[in-house]
Design a protein around this motif. Structure first.
Motif, short mmCIF file in Angstrom:
data_model
loop_
_atom_site.label_atom_id
_atom_site.label_comp_id
_atom_site.label_asym_id
_atom_site.label_seq_id
_atom_site.Cartn_x
_atom_site.Cartn_y
_atom_site.Cartn_z
N TYR A 1 -25.10 10.45 -36.65
CA TYR A 1 -25.13 10.64 -35.20
C TYR A 1 -25.16 12.13 -34.85
O TYR A 1 -24.45 12.59 -33.96
CB TYR A 1 -23.91 9.95 -34.57
N ARG A 2 -26.01 12.84 -35.55
CA ARG A 2 -26.04 14.31 -35.47
C ARG A 2 -26.22 14.83 -34.06
O ARG A 2 -25.60 15.83 -33.66
CB ARG A 2 -27.15 14.85 -36.38
N ASN A 3 -27.07 14.19 -33.28
CA ASN A 3 -27.39 14.71 -31.94
C ASN A 3 -26.21 14.63 -30.97
O ASN A 3 -26.22 15.29 -29.93
CB ASN A 3 -28.58 13.95 -31.36
N ARG A 4 -25.21 13.83 -31.33
CA ARG A 4 -24.07 13.68 -30.42
C ARG A 4 -22.80 14.37 -30.92
O ARG A 4 -21.80 14.42 -30.19
CB ARG A 4 -23.78 12.18 -30.19
N CYS A 5 -22.83 14.88 -32.13
CA CYS A 5 -21.61 15.42 -32.75
C CYS A 5 -21.49 16.93 -32.56
O CYS A 5 -22.44 17.68 -32.81
CB CYS A 5 -21.58 15.10 -34.24
N VAL B 1 -15.76 3.89 -30.82
CA VAL B 1 -15.61 5.06 -29.94
C VAL B 1 -16.50 4.96 -28.71
O VAL B 1 -16.25 5.65 -27.71
CB VAL B 1 -15.90 6.39 -30.70
N ASN B 2 -17.52 4.11 -28.75
CA ASN B 2 -18.38 3.92 -27.58
C ASN B 2 -17.98 2.70 -26.74
O ASN B 2 -18.63 2.42 -25.73
CB ASN B 2 -19.84 3.78 -28.02
N GLU C 1 -9.23 17.12 -19.05
CA GLU C 1 -9.10 15.95 -18.18
C GLU C 1 -9.98 14.81 -18.70
O GLU C 1 -11.06 15.04 -19.25
CB GLU C 1 -9.51 16.31 -16.74
N ASP C 2 -9.50 13.59 -18.51
CA ASP C 2 -10.27 12.38 -18.81
C ASP C 2 -10.77 12.37 -20.25
O ASP C 2 -11.94 12.10 -20.53
CB ASP C 2 -11.46 12.27 -17.84
N VAL C 3 -9.87 12.65 -21.19
CA VAL C 3 -10.26 12.69 -22.60
C VAL C 3 -9.83 11.40 -23.31
O VAL C 3 -8.91 10.71 -22.88
CB VAL C 3 -9.66 13.91 -23.35
N THR C 4 -10.53 11.10 -24.40
CA THR C 4 -10.17 9.97 -25.26
C THR C 4 -10.10 10.47 -26.69
O THR C 4 -11.07 11.05 -27.21
CB THR C 4 -11.19 8.83 -25.16
N ILE D 1 -21.54 7.53 -25.34
CA ILE D 1 -21.05 8.86 -25.05
C ILE D 1 -22.11 9.90 -25.39
O ILE D 1 -22.91 9.71 -26.29
CB ILE D 1 -19.75 9.15 -25.84
N ASP D 2 -22.11 11.00 -24.63
CA ASP D 2 -23.11 12.05 -24.84
C ASP D 2 -22.75 12.96 -26.00
O ASP D 2 -23.59 13.26 -26.85
CB ASP D 2 -23.26 12.88 -23.56
#
Length: 278
Positions: free
Chosen positions: A22-26, A196-197, A79-82, A2-3
């Motif tokens: 995972y700082r760059n993605r949070c 989560v990925n 939309e399209d959330v997890t 995930i981005d």
């Protein structure tokens, strides 16, 4: 991979470690904000023990249930959330069937434990009603030097290790016989990231190394490593403690391993890191 992921509860022990790794993605969401900023959500907000009933019996309800529903109300607009919900081994409650599997029945006691399980049920029902994907992650006992809320009530093993460091007397419940399943924070956040990925959704996953140990064995290990002068005193567990917690607990991690997880630290490695303040 995930981005971006919106993290609710990013200042707590596990949430802050996840965001650090995972700082760059949070995307860290302020406590006062209920609005996710991405289609993937990681929700850590929670009380931390069963003792709030003595001082504020509404706190567990407000924090674990009302706040969650407020965030879900905003989530359904996207939309399209997890929605990835971080829960606890406390939801299993009284059981003799160890290690517990995700499919095993839950029978929690205590306001914290009950509201965490109620939150799981509310989440699943809400998500099914509004077509939202979700995952529930049930964490075992997590240890690590960065835990700033260590106490008798929360993360008792580390509390006793701190007493050993200071050569203070250590009160050990029931001769240290209770069994617990400990996981270092580094393995915990790696496991959460793996879940989560993953492509699998609408499921419950135990986050655990499935490594049952007598608490007493771990305390004496730390005492020997520290060459501590602490006296270790066996005392009976208080009645309230026995009411709200199972004497022994260990989580089966077969489902987590099937997603590709392998431990990198055993419990003794984790204790060594705590002794070295790492």
């Amino acid at each position: 991979m995930i981005d971006n992921i919106s993290v609710f509860g990013s200042t707590g022990f596990v949430g802050s470690e996840y965001c650090s790794m995972y700082r760059n993605r949070c995307i860290e969401i302020d406590r006062s904000d209920n609005v996710p900023k991405s289609k993937d959500i990681l929700y850590f907000i929670s009380t931390i023990d069963n003792y709030n009933v003595y001082d504020d019996p509404y706190l567990d309800i407000q924090t674990n249930l009302v706040k969650l529903v407020s965030v879900l109300e905003e989530t359904k607009k996207l939309e399209d959330v997890t929605f990835n919900f971080v829960s606890s081994w406390f939801v299993y409650g009284k059981t003799n069937n160890l290690p517990v599997r995700e499919s095993d029945p839950c029978n929690p006691s205590g306001f914290y434990s009950i509201t965490k399980y109620a939150a799981e049920k509310l989440l699943a029902s809400y998500c099914e009603t509004f077509g939202i994907n979700y995952r529930i992650l049930r964490l075992t006992n997590i240890i690590g030097s960065s835990d700033k809320k260590v106490s008798k009530k929360k993360n008792a093993l580390q509390y006793m290790i701190n007493q050993l460091k200071n050569d203070e007397p250590v009160n050990l419940y029931d001769n240290g016989d209770p069994i617990r399943d400990y996981m270092h924070i580094n393995d915990c956040v790696r496991a959460i990231s793996l879940v989560v990925n993953s492509k699998d959704k609408n499921m419950i996953v135990n986050i655990s190394n499935n490594e049952p140990k007598r608490i007493g064995d771990l305390v004496y290990y730390a005492k020997d490593k520290l060459k501590s002068k602490s006296e270790i005193i066996s005392i009976p567990a208080p009645d309230f403690h026995k009411t709200v917690q199972n004497k022994d607990m260990c989580l089966d991690n077969t489902r987590l391993r099937m997603l590709g997880y392998t431990p990198s630290l055993n419990v003794y490695d984790g204790i060594n890191m705590i002794l070295e303040n790492r």
